[in-house]
Design an enzyme around this catalytic site. Sequence first.
Site, PDB file in Angstrom:
ATOM      1  N   HIS A   1      36.164   5.128  -4.628  1.00 20.38           N
ATOM      2  CA  HIS A   1      35.325   6.160  -5.247  1.00 20.38           C
ATOM      3  C   HIS A   1      34.070   5.533  -5.860  1.00 20.38           C
ATOM      4  CE1 HIS A   1      37.973   9.572  -4.794  1.00 20.38           C
ATOM      5  NE2 HIS A   1      38.960   9.024  -5.488  1.00 20.38           N
TER       6      HIS A   1
ATOM      7  N   HIS B   1      31.472   4.831  -3.353  1.00 21.75           N
ATOM      8  CA  HIS B   1      30.823   6.087  -2.965  1.00 21.75           C
ATOM      9  C   HIS B   1      29.718   6.422  -3.975  1.00 21.75           C
ATOM     10  CE1 HIS B   1      31.715  10.346  -1.147  1.00 21.75           C
ATOM     11  NE2 HIS B   1      30.538   9.887  -0.804  1.00 21.75           N
TER      12      HIS B   1
ATOM     13  N   HIS C   1      41.932   1.905  -4.492  1.00 22.52           N
ATOM     14  CA  HIS C   1      41.616   3.323  -4.268  1.00 22.52           C
ATOM     15  C   HIS C   1      40.450   3.773  -5.146  1.00 22.52           C
ATOM     16  CE1 HIS C   1      42.623   7.647  -3.515  1.00 22.52           C
ATOM     17  NE2 HIS C   1      42.095   7.779  -4.739  1.00 22.52           N
ATOM     18  N   GLU C   2      40.568   3.549  -6.443  1.00 22.26           N
ATOM     19  CA  GLU C   2      39.521   4.017  -7.355  1.00 22.26           C
ATOM     20  C   GLU C   2      38.206   3.290  -7.095  1.00 22.26           C
ATOM     21  OE1 GLU C   2      39.794   6.643  -8.993  1.00 22.26           O
ATOM     22  OE2 GLU C   2      41.954   6.887  -8.728  1.00 22.26           O
TER      23      GLU C   2
END
Length: 686
Positions: free
Chosen positions: A478, A481, A474-475
Site C-alpha cells: 500500500h 502505491h 502487505h502494508e
Amino acid sequence: MTVAPEFNPLLAPSPLPYGVPDYAAIGPEHYLPAFEAAFAEHRAEVAAIAGQDEPPTFDNTMLALESAGALLQRVALTFYAVSSADATDAIQRIDEQVAPLMAAHTDAIELDARLYERVRSLHDRLDRLDLGPEERHLVRRRFREMTHAGAALDEDAKRRLTDLNQRLSSLTTQFEKNLLADTNALAVVFDDPGELDGLTSGELSAAAEAAAARGLDGRLLVTLTLFSGHPYLAQLTRRDSREHIMTASLSRGGRGDAHDNRGVLLDIVRLRAERAELLGYVSHAAYVTADQTAGRPEAVRSLLRELAPPAARNARAEKGALQRLADASEPGPTPLVAQDWAFWAERERTERFDVDTAALRPWFEAERVLREGVFRTATLLYGIAFRERADIVAYHPDARVFEVFDEDGTALGLYVLDLYTRDSKRGGAWMNSLVTQSRLRGTRPVVVNNLNVPRPAAGEPTLLTLDQVTTLFHEFGHALHGLFATVTFPHFAGTAVHRDFVEFPSQVNEMWLLWPEVLAAYAVHHETGEPLPADVVERLRASEAFGQGFATSEYLAAAWLDQAWHGLSLAEAQRVTDVAAFEAAALADIGLDDPAIPPRYSSTYFAHVFSGGYSAGYYSYIWAEVLDADAVEWFRDNGGLTRANGDRFRQRLLGVGGSKDPLEAYRDFRGRDARIAPLLTRRGLE
C-alpha cells in the site's frame, strides 16, 4: 479551549520537510479550531466556484475544485493519523465532535445543486472539450461521485440525507471507540509464566512489558488482536490459557456493558439501508458496489458462493486431520474447538512438513526484515533507496521516518513506520497518508504503515512471526502505491482507487517475502548470523497451501456477514433485533457455520465494515486476489524480481493512482483481463 489563529500551527503550512505535520507543535486543543477554520475556508472556495456567472469550463470549475480544500485536507490527514494510531481520551473526544461536522461539510459540497449543474454541464459536453486523459477522467469521476452521493435529489431529500450521514458518522465513531475500549479491557492477565508455556522468552518479555505499562508489575498481559484468533494460540500448550484468550476475543463488543456494540451496529445497518433507499437502491450493498469494479452485489455474492463450498470441504478435511492428531495426543477424546485449531494445525504442519513456524522467529528480526527484506526488495524492483530521518518527528515516538529516493537521487517522499502495539492504537494493520502527491499543489507523498507488534522488554530484539512478516510486506505494498502514484489532481492521489481494487498492489507485494533472493537476505538468525537452512526454506514453500481451507473459510465467513448485513432492505433491517441470531443464520446460509472456524471478524468487532471504509466491501480482498494471483503468475513467467518487471508494474499500475479506470490499467499491464484459475490453484479450490 479556543486557540487564536496566529498561534495554531495547523493553520499554516508545516515548516518541516515534505510538509509533514509539525506534531511537536500541535496539541489536542489545536484540532477543533483548525477544522472549523478549514471548513469555512473550503465552503467559501466552493461557493465562489458554484456562484460565478461565467459558463462552466474545466479551468473555472474542475481545476478550481481541485485547488480548493487544501487546508481542510492538511488538517484532516494530520488528525486522522493520530485518531487511529494514538487515540488518547482527548483525541477521542475531538473525534466524536468532528465526525458529524465532517459528514455535514462533505454533504454541503457534494450535494451543492449549483456546483452539480456545472459539473453536469461539463460531463454532458465531455466529447466536445479539448481535454487530456486525466482531465477527462476527473470530469467523469466527479460527476459519477456527486450523483452517487445524492446531488440529483430534491432539497427535502438532501436534508434527510444529510441528517442520515451525520448520524452514521457519529455511530461509526462510537463503534470504534467501544471496540478500542473493550479490546483494552479484555486483554488477558496471567499470573504465572507457566500459564503461557510455549511462548518464547521474547514473547514473555513483551507480555511482562505490557503488564508493567498498566501497573501490573510481576504479571503478564496478552493484548488482543483485531481478528478473532491470536498468534499465541498456535504455541500455548495449556488449553485453559488458549480458551481464556479466545473467549475474550470473541466476546468483544457483545457483553452487555457500556462498550456493547450490538445496538450501535443495528442502528448503523438500519440507517445505511434507509440512506440506500433514499438514493434509489434496494440495499446498502447495492449502493456501494454500484461505484466499484464489481458493479452490483449479485456479482459479489456469486463469487463468494462459488468459493465457499470447496473452502468448507477443504476445512472439513483439515479438521478431521487435526482431530485425529488431537485424539492421539490428548488423554481421552477432546472435540476440536476454535481455540485449539491453530495449536493442532501448527503441530500438523510440523508433522507433515517438519516446519514449526513459531520456531522461525529468531530468523525474522524486525529491523533486518525491514531493511534487507522490505526495503531491499523495493530497491531491486524499482531502484528506490531509503534513509532514516531521525530529525523529523512524527506523531508518536514509536513512529520512525525514512526519506525515499528514486534511482537518480531525486527525493520521492517520506515513509513512516509505526510498528508496535499500544493501548491508544486501534487493532490491525493499515496504511494512511499524512501528505498526498499532486502536481497541481506541488506536494510529494508522506505515507504511514501501522502494525501492532508486541514490544519486547528493553534490550530484547523484536522477533516477528511469519504472519507479521507477511503483514509488513502487505502494508508496504500500500505504501508503494501511495509513494509511486504520480498525478496532477489531488482527487486521484495515492491509493484513491476503487475499494475493491485497492488491495491488489499490497497483495502482490506479499509474493516477494518467500522469493529465494529476498528470503536469503533477511531470514538470518539474529544471534548466530546463520541463514534460514535451505531445507527449511523448501519445506516452508511446500507448506504454503497448508491450512487454506481454514484461512479461506474464516475470511469468506466475514465477507459473507458483511454482505448479509448490508444486503438488507430497509424493511428487512428494521426487523432484525438479535445480532447473534442473524449472524448464525447468515453463516448457515452459505455453509460456513462451523463453530471451530469462527469468522475472521464477528459482527460486534468487525471494524472494517462498521467503523472503517469497507462497508459492503470486505469482499475486496478476495476480489482483488483474482488480480493479484494472475499478476503473480505474470511476474513468475517473466523473470520475477527484475527492474524491468518492477518498472512496468510501477508505470502501468502503481503510478497511475486513481487517474485511470483500474481494470483498464490492469489490462494495460497484463495485456488481458485477469483469470480466476491462478487464485483457485493458490487456495486449493480447483
